[in-house]
Enzyme design. Structure first.
Site, mmCIF file in Angstrom:
data_model
loop_
_atom_site.group_PDB
_atom_site.id
_atom_site.type_symbol
_atom_site.label_atom_id
_atom_site.label_comp_id
_atom_site.label_asym_id
_atom_site.label_seq_id
_atom_site.Cartn_x
_atom_site.Cartn_y
_atom_site.Cartn_z
ATOM 1 N N ARG A 1 0.814 -1.223 0.000
ATOM 2 C CA ARG A 1 0.000 0.000 0.000
ATOM 3 C C ARG A 1 0.846 1.271 0.000
ATOM 4 O O ARG A 1 0.414 2.294 0.544
ATOM 5 C CB ARG A 1 -0.961 0.015 1.205
ATOM 6 C CG ARG A 1 -1.956 -1.124 1.229
ATOM 7 C CD ARG A 1 -3.090 -0.855 0.264
ATOM 8 N NE ARG A 1 -4.102 -1.892 0.340
ATOM 9 C CZ ARG A 1 -5.311 -1.724 0.865
ATOM 10 N NH1 ARG A 1 -5.654 -0.566 1.352
ATOM 11 N NH2 ARG A 1 -6.170 -2.711 0.885
ATOM 12 N N ARG B 1 -3.202 6.421 0.053
ATOM 13 C CA ARG B 1 -3.738 7.517 0.852
ATOM 14 C C ARG B 1 -2.762 8.238 1.761
ATOM 15 O O ARG B 1 -3.052 9.346 2.206
ATOM 16 C CB ARG B 1 -4.931 7.005 1.661
ATOM 17 C CG ARG B 1 -6.088 6.591 0.779
ATOM 18 C CD ARG B 1 -7.083 5.767 1.539
ATOM 19 N NE ARG B 1 -6.478 4.512 1.951
ATOM 20 C CZ ARG B 1 -7.051 3.639 2.760
ATOM 21 N NH1 ARG B 1 -8.238 3.899 3.257
ATOM 22 N NH2 ARG B 1 -6.447 2.514 3.074
ATOM 23 N N ARG C 1 -6.352 12.088 -6.988
ATOM 24 C CA ARG C 1 -7.574 11.306 -6.947
ATOM 25 C C ARG C 1 -8.828 12.154 -6.692
ATOM 26 O O ARG C 1 -9.940 11.628 -6.777
ATOM 27 C CB ARG C 1 -7.446 10.243 -5.840
ATOM 28 C CG ARG C 1 -6.770 8.933 -6.225
ATOM 29 C CD ARG C 1 -7.727 7.975 -6.949
ATOM 30 N NE ARG C 1 -9.069 8.037 -6.425
ATOM 31 C CZ ARG C 1 -9.488 7.423 -5.334
ATOM 32 N NH1 ARG C 1 -8.681 6.655 -4.666
ATOM 33 N NH2 ARG C 1 -10.730 7.546 -4.916
ATOM 34 N N ASP D 1 -6.635 -2.651 -7.574
ATOM 35 C CA ASP D 1 -7.232 -3.273 -6.393
ATOM 36 C C ASP D 1 -7.556 -4.715 -6.741
ATOM 37 O O ASP D 1 -7.742 -5.044 -7.920
ATOM 38 C CB ASP D 1 -8.503 -2.537 -5.943
ATOM 39 C CG ASP D 1 -8.921 -2.984 -4.541
ATOM 40 O OD1 ASP D 1 -8.370 -2.458 -3.561
ATOM 41 O OD2 ASP D 1 -9.759 -3.904 -4.429
ATOM 42 N N TYR E 1 -15.103 -11.355 0.049
ATOM 43 C CA TYR E 1 -15.857 -10.147 -0.324
ATOM 44 C C TYR E 1 -17.124 -10.506 -1.096
ATOM 45 O O TYR E 1 -18.192 -9.925 -0.881
ATOM 46 C CB TYR E 1 -14.982 -9.196 -1.158
ATOM 47 C CG TYR E 1 -13.910 -8.525 -0.337
ATOM 48 C CD1 TYR E 1 -14.226 -7.521 0.569
ATOM 49 C CD2 TYR E 1 -12.586 -8.902 -0.446
ATOM 50 C CE1 TYR E 1 -13.252 -6.910 1.344
ATOM 51 C CE2 TYR E 1 -11.592 -8.294 0.316
ATOM 52 C CZ TYR E 1 -11.937 -7.311 1.211
ATOM 53 O OH TYR E 1 -10.966 -6.708 1.974
HETATM 54 O O1 1CP Z 1 0.319 0.566 -3.075
HETATM 55 C C1 1CP Z 1 -0.241 -0.516 -3.233
HETATM 56 O O2 1CP Z 1 -0.033 -1.491 -2.474
HETATM 57 C C2 1CP Z 1 -1.147 -0.715 -4.436
HETATM 58 C C3 1CP Z 1 -2.504 -0.452 -4.167
HETATM 59 C C4 1CP Z 1 -3.485 -1.464 -3.618
HETATM 60 C C5 1CP Z 1 -3.370 -2.827 -3.289
HETATM 61 C C6 1CP Z 1 -2.140 -3.702 -3.342
HETATM 62 C C7 1CP Z 1 -4.821 -1.107 -3.395
HETATM 63 C C8 1CP Z 1 -5.370 0.240 -3.616
HETATM 64 N N1 1CP Z 1 -5.512 -2.214 -3.010
HETATM 65 C C9 1CP Z 1 -4.661 -3.278 -2.928
HETATM 66 C C10 1CP Z 1 -4.972 -4.673 -2.607
HETATM 67 C C11 1CP Z 1 -6.100 -4.959 -1.713
HETATM 68 N N2 1CP Z 1 -7.388 -4.451 -1.764
HETATM 69 C C12 1CP Z 1 -6.077 -5.921 -0.682
HETATM 70 C C13 1CP Z 1 -4.885 -6.757 -0.363
HETATM 71 C C14 1CP Z 1 -3.864 -5.956 0.354
HETATM 72 C C15 1CP Z 1 -4.108 -5.702 1.811
HETATM 73 O O3 1CP Z 1 -4.382 -6.681 2.544
HETATM 74 O O4 1CP Z 1 -3.976 -4.555 2.223
HETATM 75 C C16 1CP Z 1 -7.328 -5.953 -0.078
HETATM 76 C C17 1CP Z 1 -7.764 -6.814 1.082
HETATM 77 C C18 1CP Z 1 -8.149 -5.013 -0.768
HETATM 78 C C19 1CP Z 1 -9.553 -4.707 -0.518
HETATM 79 C C20 1CP Z 1 -9.702 -3.266 -0.182
HETATM 80 N N3 1CP Z 1 -9.714 -2.275 -1.119
HETATM 81 C C21 1CP Z 1 -9.770 -2.666 1.087
HETATM 82 C C22 1CP Z 1 -9.750 -3.415 2.424
HETATM 83 C C23 1CP Z 1 -11.134 -3.469 3.014
HETATM 84 C C24 1CP Z 1 -11.213 -4.457 4.191
HETATM 85 O O5 1CP Z 1 -11.717 -5.564 4.005
HETATM 86 O O6 1CP Z 1 -10.767 -4.075 5.286
HETATM 87 C C25 1CP Z 1 -9.854 -1.279 0.891
HETATM 88 C C26 1CP Z 1 -9.973 -0.210 1.919
HETATM 89 C C27 1CP Z 1 -9.809 -1.060 -0.531
HETATM 90 C C28 1CP Z 1 -9.810 0.251 -1.251
HETATM 91 C C29 1CP Z 1 -8.490 0.682 -1.711
HETATM 92 N N4 1CP Z 1 -7.634 -0.075 -2.480
HETATM 93 C C30 1CP Z 1 -6.506 0.649 -2.765
HETATM 94 C C31 1CP Z 1 -6.663 1.941 -2.156
HETATM 95 C C32 1CP Z 1 -5.654 3.062 -2.241
HETATM 96 C C33 1CP Z 1 -7.897 1.932 -1.502
HETATM 97 C C34 1CP Z 1 -8.511 3.078 -0.720
HETATM 98 C C35 1CP Z 1 -9.569 3.716 -1.523
HETATM 99 C C36 1CP Z 1 -9.364 5.154 -1.849
HETATM 100 O O7 1CP Z 1 -8.247 5.707 -1.911
HETATM 101 O O8 1CP Z 1 -10.406 5.782 -2.102
#
Ligand code: 1CP
Length: 367
Positions: free
Chosen positions: A50, A54, A63, A99, A174
Protein backbone atom coordinates in the site's frame (compact mmCIF):
# COMPACT_ATOMS: atom_id res chain seq x y z
CA UNK A 1 15.88 -0.59 -24.97
CA UNK A 2 13.18 0.06 -27.55
CA UNK A 3 13.95 -3.29 -29.13
CA UNK A 4 13.59 -5.00 -25.76
CA UNK A 5 10.30 -3.19 -25.18
CA UNK A 6 9.05 -4.22 -28.59
CA UNK A 7 9.84 -7.84 -27.90
CA UNK A 8 8.07 -7.66 -24.58
CA UNK A 9 5.03 -5.96 -25.99
CA UNK A 10 4.60 -8.68 -28.55
CA UNK A 11 3.82 -10.95 -25.60
CA UNK A 12 1.06 -8.71 -24.32
CA UNK A 13 -2.43 -10.06 -24.47
CA UNK A 14 -1.49 -13.71 -24.33
CA UNK A 15 -2.16 -14.69 -20.71
CA UNK A 16 -1.57 -18.33 -20.08
CA UNK A 17 0.64 -18.64 -23.16
CA UNK A 18 3.20 -21.38 -22.81
CA UNK A 19 6.09 -19.10 -23.78
CA UNK A 20 8.28 -18.01 -20.93
CA UNK A 21 8.90 -14.26 -21.10
CA UNK A 22 11.23 -14.11 -18.08
CA UNK A 23 11.86 -11.09 -15.94
CA UNK A 24 12.23 -7.81 -17.83
CA UNK A 25 15.96 -7.73 -18.55
CA UNK A 26 16.62 -4.26 -17.15
CA UNK A 27 15.37 -5.36 -13.71
CA UNK A 28 16.89 -8.85 -13.47
CA UNK A 29 19.93 -7.69 -11.49
CA UNK A 30 17.97 -5.39 -9.16
CA UNK A 31 18.30 -6.00 -5.42
CA UNK A 32 14.59 -6.86 -5.23
CA UNK A 33 14.65 -9.58 -7.91
CA UNK A 34 17.97 -10.94 -6.62
CA UNK A 35 16.62 -11.18 -3.04
CA UNK A 36 13.48 -12.96 -4.28
CA UNK A 37 15.78 -15.45 -6.00
CA UNK A 38 17.95 -15.82 -2.88
CA UNK A 39 20.98 -14.43 -4.68
CA UNK A 40 23.53 -12.12 -2.98
CA UNK A 41 22.40 -8.48 -2.81
CA UNK A 42 24.26 -5.15 -2.36
CA UNK A 43 21.66 -4.16 0.27
CA UNK A 44 18.34 -5.52 1.55
CA UNK A 45 15.64 -4.32 -0.88
CA UNK A 46 12.61 -2.56 0.58
CA UNK A 47 9.13 -1.65 -0.60
CA UNK A 48 5.87 -1.12 1.30
CA UNK A 49 2.52 -2.78 0.77
CA UNK A 50 0.00 0.00 0.00
CA UNK A 51 2.86 2.42 -0.67
CA UNK A 52 0.78 3.89 -3.51
CA UNK A 53 -2.18 5.53 -1.88
CA UNK A 54 -3.74 7.52 0.85
CA UNK A 55 -0.65 8.34 2.94
CA UNK A 56 0.62 10.54 0.10
CA UNK A 57 -0.77 14.10 -0.33
CA UNK A 58 0.12 13.98 -4.05
CA UNK A 59 -2.07 10.85 -4.35
CA UNK A 60 -5.02 12.47 -2.59
CA UNK A 61 -4.70 15.51 -4.84
CA UNK A 62 -4.62 13.46 -8.05
CA UNK A 63 -7.57 11.31 -6.95
CA UNK A 64 -9.80 14.30 -6.02
CA UNK A 65 -13.25 13.71 -7.52
CA UNK A 66 -12.23 10.47 -9.23
CA UNK A 67 -13.82 7.30 -7.80
CA UNK A 68 -11.30 4.60 -6.81
CA UNK A 69 -12.41 2.06 -9.43
CA UNK A 70 -12.46 4.69 -12.17
CA UNK A 71 -8.91 5.73 -11.32
CA UNK A 72 -7.80 2.10 -11.78
CA UNK A 73 -8.92 2.15 -15.44
CA UNK A 74 -7.09 5.35 -16.51
CA UNK A 75 -3.60 4.20 -17.60
CA UNK A 76 -1.89 7.59 -17.17
CA UNK A 77 -3.36 7.99 -13.67
CA UNK A 78 -2.42 4.43 -12.68
CA UNK A 79 1.14 5.03 -13.88
CA UNK A 80 1.48 8.33 -12.04
CA UNK A 81 0.12 6.93 -8.74
CA UNK A 82 2.40 3.89 -9.04
CA UNK A 83 5.45 6.15 -9.59
CA UNK A 84 4.71 8.61 -6.75
CA UNK A 85 6.05 6.43 -3.91
CA UNK A 86 9.09 5.38 -5.96
CA UNK A 87 10.08 9.05 -6.30
CA UNK A 88 9.16 9.94 -2.74
CA UNK A 89 10.64 7.00 -0.82
CA UNK A 90 13.40 5.61 -3.04
CA UNK A 91 11.95 2.10 -2.64
CA UNK A 92 13.49 -0.82 -4.54
CA UNK A 93 10.25 -1.81 -6.31
CA UNK A 94 7.02 -0.27 -7.53
CA UNK A 95 3.65 -1.94 -6.96
CA UNK A 96 1.07 -1.59 -9.70
CA UNK A 97 -1.78 0.68 -8.55
CA UNK A 98 -5.06 -1.21 -8.73
CA UNK A 99 -7.23 -3.27 -6.39
CA UNK A 100 -7.93 -6.96 -5.96
CA UNK A 101 -11.56 -6.45 -7.09
CA UNK A 102 -10.64 -4.75 -10.40
CA UNK A 103 -10.90 -7.98 -12.47
CA UNK A 104 -14.36 -8.62 -10.97
CA UNK A 105 -15.48 -5.12 -11.94
CA UNK A 106 -14.03 -5.71 -15.44
CA UNK A 107 -16.32 -8.70 -16.00
CA UNK A 108 -19.37 -6.74 -14.93
CA UNK A 109 -19.86 -7.69 -11.27
CA UNK A 110 -21.86 -4.91 -9.65
CA UNK A 111 -19.43 -3.63 -7.03
CA UNK A 112 -17.98 -0.41 -5.74
CA UNK A 113 -15.13 0.64 -3.48
CA UNK A 114 -16.69 2.85 -0.80
CA UNK A 115 -14.34 5.44 0.75
CA UNK A 116 -13.41 4.42 4.30
CA UNK A 117 -15.05 1.00 3.87
CA UNK A 118 -13.59 -1.00 0.98
CA UNK A 119 -15.17 -3.20 -1.69
CA UNK A 120 -18.97 -3.57 -1.48
CA UNK A 121 -20.83 -6.09 -3.69
CA UNK A 122 -24.41 -5.30 -4.69
CA UNK A 123 -25.61 -8.93 -4.91
CA UNK A 124 -23.55 -11.30 -2.71
CA UNK A 125 -22.75 -14.80 -3.96
CA UNK A 126 -24.68 -17.58 -2.31
CA UNK A 127 -25.80 -20.21 -4.88
CA UNK A 128 -24.64 -22.28 -7.83
CA UNK A 129 -26.46 -19.92 -10.21
CA UNK A 130 -24.20 -17.07 -9.07
CA UNK A 131 -21.24 -18.85 -10.69
CA UNK A 132 -22.59 -17.87 -14.11
CA UNK A 133 -21.80 -14.24 -13.34
CA UNK A 134 -18.11 -15.07 -12.94
CA UNK A 135 -16.48 -15.38 -16.35
CA UNK A 136 -12.73 -15.22 -16.81
CA UNK A 137 -11.63 -11.80 -18.13
CA UNK A 138 -9.97 -11.62 -21.55
CA UNK A 139 -6.93 -9.42 -22.24
CA UNK A 140 -9.36 -7.03 -23.97
CA UNK A 141 -11.35 -6.64 -20.74
CA UNK A 142 -8.09 -5.57 -19.07
CA UNK A 143 -6.46 -3.57 -21.89
CA UNK A 144 -6.07 -0.53 -19.59
CA UNK A 145 -3.63 -2.64 -17.53
CA UNK A 146 -1.50 -3.53 -20.54
CA UNK A 147 -1.37 0.15 -21.44
CA UNK A 148 -0.50 1.29 -17.89
CA UNK A 149 2.22 -1.34 -17.46
CA UNK A 150 3.79 -0.29 -20.77
CA UNK A 151 3.97 3.32 -19.62
CA UNK A 152 5.38 2.19 -16.30
CA UNK A 153 8.11 -0.15 -17.49
CA UNK A 154 9.39 2.58 -19.83
CA UNK A 155 9.51 5.05 -16.91
CA UNK A 156 10.84 2.68 -14.25
CA UNK A 157 14.02 1.59 -16.03
CA UNK A 158 15.87 -0.80 -13.70
CA UNK A 159 13.25 -0.60 -10.92
CA UNK A 160 11.02 -3.70 -10.94
CA UNK A 161 7.25 -3.42 -11.14
CA UNK A 162 5.34 -5.84 -8.91
CA UNK A 163 1.96 -6.91 -10.25
CA UNK A 164 -0.62 -8.33 -7.84
CA UNK A 165 -3.94 -10.04 -7.46
CA UNK A 166 -6.30 -11.26 -4.74
CA UNK A 167 -6.09 -14.90 -3.73
CA UNK A 168 -9.30 -16.91 -4.26
CA UNK A 169 -10.22 -17.09 -0.55
CA UNK A 170 -9.84 -13.36 0.08
CA UNK A 171 -11.80 -12.50 -3.07
CA UNK A 172 -14.48 -15.05 -2.15
CA UNK A 173 -14.84 -13.46 1.28
CA UNK A 174 -15.86 -10.15 -0.32
CA UNK A 175 -18.18 -11.84 -2.84
CA UNK A 176 -19.93 -13.98 -0.23
CA UNK A 177 -20.09 -11.46 2.65
CA UNK A 178 -20.93 -8.58 0.28
CA UNK A 179 -18.17 -6.42 1.78
CA UNK A 180 -15.44 -6.32 4.44
CA UNK A 181 -15.99 -8.71 7.35
CA UNK A 182 -14.41 -9.46 10.71
CA UNK A 183 -15.63 -13.00 11.24
CA UNK A 184 -16.24 -14.43 7.74
CA UNK A 185 -19.37 -16.21 8.98
CA UNK A 186 -21.13 -16.52 5.61
CA UNK A 187 -17.88 -17.48 3.89
CA UNK A 188 -17.18 -20.24 6.40
CA UNK A 189 -20.82 -21.34 6.38
CA UNK A 190 -20.45 -22.04 2.65
CA UNK A 191 -17.03 -23.66 3.11
CA UNK A 192 -18.37 -26.11 5.71
CA UNK A 193 -21.96 -26.42 4.49
CA UNK A 194 -21.59 -26.43 0.70
CA UNK A 195 -17.98 -27.48 0.13
CA UNK A 196 -18.52 -28.35 -3.54
CA UNK A 197 -19.99 -24.95 -4.34
CA UNK A 198 -17.21 -23.27 -2.32
CA UNK A 199 -14.57 -25.26 -4.25
CA UNK A 200 -16.17 -24.35 -7.59
CA UNK A 201 -16.23 -20.67 -6.60
CA UNK A 202 -12.58 -20.67 -5.52
CA UNK A 203 -11.56 -22.57 -8.63
CA UNK A 204 -13.26 -19.97 -10.85
CA UNK A 205 -11.66 -17.14 -8.87
CA UNK A 206 -8.28 -18.86 -9.37
CA UNK A 207 -8.78 -18.64 -13.14
CA UNK A 208 -9.82 -15.00 -12.87
CA UNK A 209 -6.81 -14.00 -10.75
CA UNK A 210 -4.47 -16.02 -13.00
CA UNK A 211 -5.77 -14.02 -16.00
CA UNK A 212 -5.35 -10.73 -14.07
CA UNK A 213 -1.75 -11.61 -13.12
CA UNK A 214 -0.92 -12.91 -16.60
CA UNK A 215 -1.93 -9.64 -18.24
CA UNK A 216 0.36 -7.74 -15.84
CA UNK A 217 3.26 -10.15 -16.42
CA UNK A 218 2.78 -10.25 -20.20
CA UNK A 219 2.95 -6.46 -20.30
CA UNK A 220 6.20 -6.32 -18.33
CA UNK A 221 5.70 -6.72 -14.56
CA UNK A 222 8.82 -8.34 -13.07
CA UNK A 223 7.17 -10.15 -10.13
CA UNK A 224 3.69 -10.78 -8.74
CA UNK A 225 2.26 -10.85 -5.25
CA UNK A 226 -0.78 -12.93 -4.41
CA UNK A 227 -2.62 -11.24 -1.53
CA UNK A 228 -4.51 -13.71 0.66
CA UNK A 229 -4.99 -11.01 3.23
CA UNK A 230 -7.71 -12.77 5.19
CA UNK A 231 -6.48 -16.40 5.05
CA UNK A 232 -5.31 -16.01 8.66
CA UNK A 233 -8.94 -16.53 9.69
CA UNK A 234 -8.57 -20.22 8.78
CA UNK A 235 -7.26 -23.22 10.71
CA UNK A 236 -4.42 -24.98 8.85
CA UNK A 237 -6.53 -28.07 8.13
CA UNK A 238 -9.25 -25.96 6.51
CA UNK A 239 -6.70 -23.90 4.59
CA UNK A 240 -5.10 -27.07 3.23
CA UNK A 241 -8.41 -28.73 2.31
CA UNK A 242 -10.52 -25.86 1.03
CA UNK A 243 -8.23 -22.99 0.02
CA UNK A 244 -4.71 -24.09 -0.83
CA UNK A 245 -5.65 -25.98 -4.05
CA UNK A 246 -7.08 -22.81 -5.62
CA UNK A 247 -4.14 -20.61 -4.54
CA UNK A 248 -1.72 -23.27 -5.83
CA UNK A 249 -3.59 -23.21 -9.15
CA UNK A 250 -3.02 -19.45 -9.48
CA UNK A 251 0.68 -19.68 -8.64
CA UNK A 252 1.19 -22.63 -11.03
CA UNK A 253 -0.64 -20.79 -13.82
CA UNK A 254 1.95 -17.99 -13.82
CA UNK A 255 5.06 -20.13 -13.14
CA UNK A 256 6.05 -20.17 -16.82
CA UNK A 257 6.71 -16.43 -16.76
CA UNK A 258 9.78 -17.13 -14.63
CA UNK A 259 9.02 -14.08 -12.46
CA UNK A 260 9.20 -14.33 -8.64
CA UNK A 261 5.86 -15.13 -7.01
CA UNK A 262 5.22 -13.62 -3.57
CA UNK A 263 2.43 -14.91 -1.33
CA UNK A 264 1.16 -12.87 1.62
CA UNK A 265 -1.53 -12.97 4.29
CA UNK A 266 -2.22 -11.39 7.69
CA UNK A 267 -2.24 -13.50 10.87
CA UNK A 268 -0.89 -16.46 8.92
CA UNK A 269 1.77 -17.61 11.43
CA UNK A 270 0.24 -21.09 11.47
CA UNK A 271 -0.07 -21.18 7.66
CA UNK A 272 3.39 -20.05 6.58
CA UNK A 273 4.63 -23.49 5.53
CA UNK A 274 1.44 -24.17 3.56
CA UNK A 275 1.58 -20.79 1.83
CA UNK A 276 5.10 -21.63 0.70
CA UNK A 277 4.05 -25.12 -0.33
CA UNK A 278 1.28 -23.58 -2.47
CA UNK A 279 4.02 -22.53 -4.90
CA UNK A 280 5.49 -19.24 -3.68
CA UNK A 281 9.10 -18.16 -4.20
CA UNK A 282 8.77 -15.57 -1.41
CA UNK A 283 6.48 -15.88 1.62
CA UNK A 284 5.20 -12.64 3.16
CA UNK A 285 5.14 -12.56 6.95
CA UNK A 286 3.12 -10.20 9.16
CA UNK A 287 4.61 -8.62 12.29
CA UNK A 288 3.52 -11.38 14.70
CA UNK A 289 6.22 -13.93 13.87
CA UNK A 290 9.93 -12.97 13.89
CA UNK A 291 11.52 -13.60 10.49
CA UNK A 292 14.04 -16.21 11.69
CA UNK A 293 11.19 -18.22 13.22
CA UNK A 294 9.08 -17.67 10.07
CA UNK A 295 11.92 -18.98 7.88
CA UNK A 296 12.21 -22.03 10.13
CA UNK A 297 8.48 -22.72 9.71
CA UNK A 298 8.61 -22.19 5.92
CA UNK A 299 11.67 -24.36 5.40
CA UNK A 300 14.57 -24.01 2.95
CA UNK A 301 14.37 -22.84 -0.66
CA UNK A 302 12.15 -19.77 -0.17
CA UNK A 303 12.83 -16.11 0.56
CA UNK A 304 10.83 -14.18 3.18
CA UNK A 305 9.28 -10.71 3.06
CA UNK A 306 8.42 -8.45 5.99
CA UNK A 307 7.76 -7.58 8.70
CA UNK A 308 7.86 -4.25 10.52
CA UNK A 309 4.65 -3.60 12.47
CA UNK A 310 2.88 -0.91 10.36
CA UNK A 311 1.84 0.83 13.62
CA UNK A 312 5.47 1.36 14.70
CA UNK A 313 5.65 4.40 12.41
CA UNK A 314 3.47 6.34 14.87
CA UNK A 315 6.08 6.03 17.66
CA UNK A 316 9.07 8.40 18.10
CA UNK A 317 11.91 7.83 15.62
CA UNK A 318 14.13 6.05 18.20
CA UNK A 319 11.51 3.30 18.47
CA UNK A 320 11.12 3.08 14.68
CA UNK A 321 14.90 2.87 14.33
CA UNK A 322 15.16 0.08 16.92
CA UNK A 323 12.27 -1.92 15.43
CA UNK A 324 13.68 -1.61 11.89
CA UNK A 325 17.10 -2.80 13.04
CA UNK A 326 15.47 -5.71 14.87
CA UNK A 327 13.72 -6.88 11.68
CA UNK A 328 17.07 -6.76 9.86
CA UNK A 329 18.77 -8.69 12.69
CA UNK A 330 16.04 -11.34 12.67
CA UNK A 331 16.60 -11.77 8.91
CA UNK A 332 20.39 -11.82 9.15
CA UNK A 333 21.76 -14.95 7.47
CA UNK A 334 18.46 -16.00 5.88
CA UNK A 335 18.52 -17.13 2.23
CA UNK A 336 16.66 -14.11 0.92
CA UNK A 337 14.93 -11.15 2.59
CA UNK A 338 12.77 -8.39 1.16
CA UNK A 339 12.08 -5.71 3.79
CA UNK A 340 8.45 -4.62 4.05
CA UNK A 341 5.83 -3.80 6.64
CA UNK A 342 3.86 -6.65 8.19
CA UNK A 343 0.76 -5.28 6.38
CA UNK A 344 -0.15 -2.18 4.39
CA UNK A 345 0.81 1.45 5.02
CA UNK A 346 -1.93 3.08 7.10
CA UNK A 347 -3.58 6.24 5.68
CA UNK A 348 -2.34 8.38 8.63
CA UNK A 349 1.31 7.37 8.17
CA UNK A 350 3.83 10.23 7.86
CA UNK A 351 5.55 9.75 4.47
CA UNK A 352 8.79 11.20 5.87
CA UNK A 353 9.04 8.32 8.35
CA UNK A 354 8.75 5.79 5.50
CA UNK A 355 11.48 7.62 3.57
CA UNK A 356 13.74 7.45 6.65
CA UNK A 357 13.05 3.71 7.04
CA UNK A 358 14.14 3.10 3.43
CA UNK A 359 17.35 5.05 4.06
CA UNK A 360 18.02 3.16 7.29
CA UNK A 361 17.42 -0.28 5.74
CA UNK A 362 19.76 0.51 2.86
CA UNK A 363 22.43 1.88 5.20
CA UNK A 364 22.35 -0.87 7.84
CA UNK A 365 22.19 -3.72 5.31
CA UNK A 366 24.86 -2.40 2.88
CA UNK A 367 27.32 -5.16 2.07
O1 1CP B 1 0.32 0.57 -3.08
C1 1CP B 1 -0.24 -0.52 -3.23
O2 1CP B 1 -0.03 -1.49 -2.47
C2 1CP B 1 -1.15 -0.71 -4.44
C3 1CP B 1 -2.50 -0.45 -4.17
C4 1CP B 1 -3.49 -1.46 -3.62
C5 1CP B 1 -3.37 -2.83 -3.29
C6 1CP B 1 -2.14 -3.70 -3.34
C7 1CP B 1 -4.82 -1.11 -3.40
C8 1CP B 1 -5.37 0.24 -3.62
N1 1CP B 1 -5.51 -2.21 -3.01
C9 1CP B 1 -4.66 -3.28 -2.93
C10 1CP B 1 -4.97 -4.67 -2.61
C11 1CP B 1 -6.10 -4.96 -1.71
N2 1CP B 1 -7.39 -4.45 -1.76
C12 1CP B 1 -6.08 -5.92 -0.68
C13 1CP B 1 -4.88 -6.76 -0.36
C14 1CP B 1 -3.86 -5.96 0.35
C15 1CP B 1 -4.11 -5.70 1.81
O3 1CP B 1 -4.38 -6.68 2.54
O4 1CP B 1 -3.98 -4.55 2.22
C16 1CP B 1 -7.33 -5.95 -0.08
C17 1CP B 1 -7.76 -6.81 1.08
C18 1CP B 1 -8.15 -5.01 -0.77
C19 1CP B 1 -9.55 -4.71 -0.52
C20 1CP B 1 -9.70 -3.27 -0.18
N3 1CP B 1 -9.71 -2.27 -1.12
C21 1CP B 1 -9.77 -2.67 1.09
C22 1CP B 1 -9.75 -3.42 2.42
C23 1CP B 1 -11.13 -3.47 3.01
C24 1CP B 1 -11.21 -4.46 4.19
O5 1CP B 1 -11.72 -5.56 4.01
O6 1CP B 1 -10.77 -4.07 5.29
C25 1CP B 1 -9.85 -1.28 0.89
C26 1CP B 1 -9.97 -0.21 1.92
C27 1CP B 1 -9.81 -1.06 -0.53
C28 1CP B 1 -9.81 0.25 -1.25
C29 1CP B 1 -8.49 0.68 -1.71
N4 1CP B 1 -7.63 -0.08 -2.48
C30 1CP B 1 -6.51 0.65 -2.77
C31 1CP B 1 -6.66 1.94 -2.16
C32 1CP B 1 -5.65 3.06 -2.24
C33 1CP B 1 -7.90 1.93 -1.50
C34 1CP B 1 -8.51 3.08 -0.72
C35 1CP B 1 -9.57 3.72 -1.52
C36 1CP B 1 -9.36 5.15 -1.85
O7 1CP B 1 -8.25 5.71 -1.91
O8 1CP B 1 -10.41 5.78 -2.10
Amino acid sequence: MSEERGARNSQAGSPGSAEAVGVRAATAQSAFIRACRREPVPHTPVWFMRQAGRALPEYRKLREGVPMLTSCTIPEMVAEITLQPVRRYGVDAAIYFSDIVVPLKAIGIDLDIKPGVGPVIEKPFRTEADLERLRVPTPDDLSFITEAVRILTAELGPTPLIGFGGAPFTLASYLIEGGPSRSYEQTKAMMYGAPQLFAALLDRLADITAAFLSVQLSAGASAVQLFDSWAGALAPVDYRTHVMPASAKVLAAVAHFGAPRLHFGVGTGELLALMGEAGADVVGVDWRVPLDEAARRIGPGKAVQGNLDPAVVFAPWEAVDAATRRVLRDADGLEGHVFNLGHGVGPQTDPDVLARIVELVHEVSAR
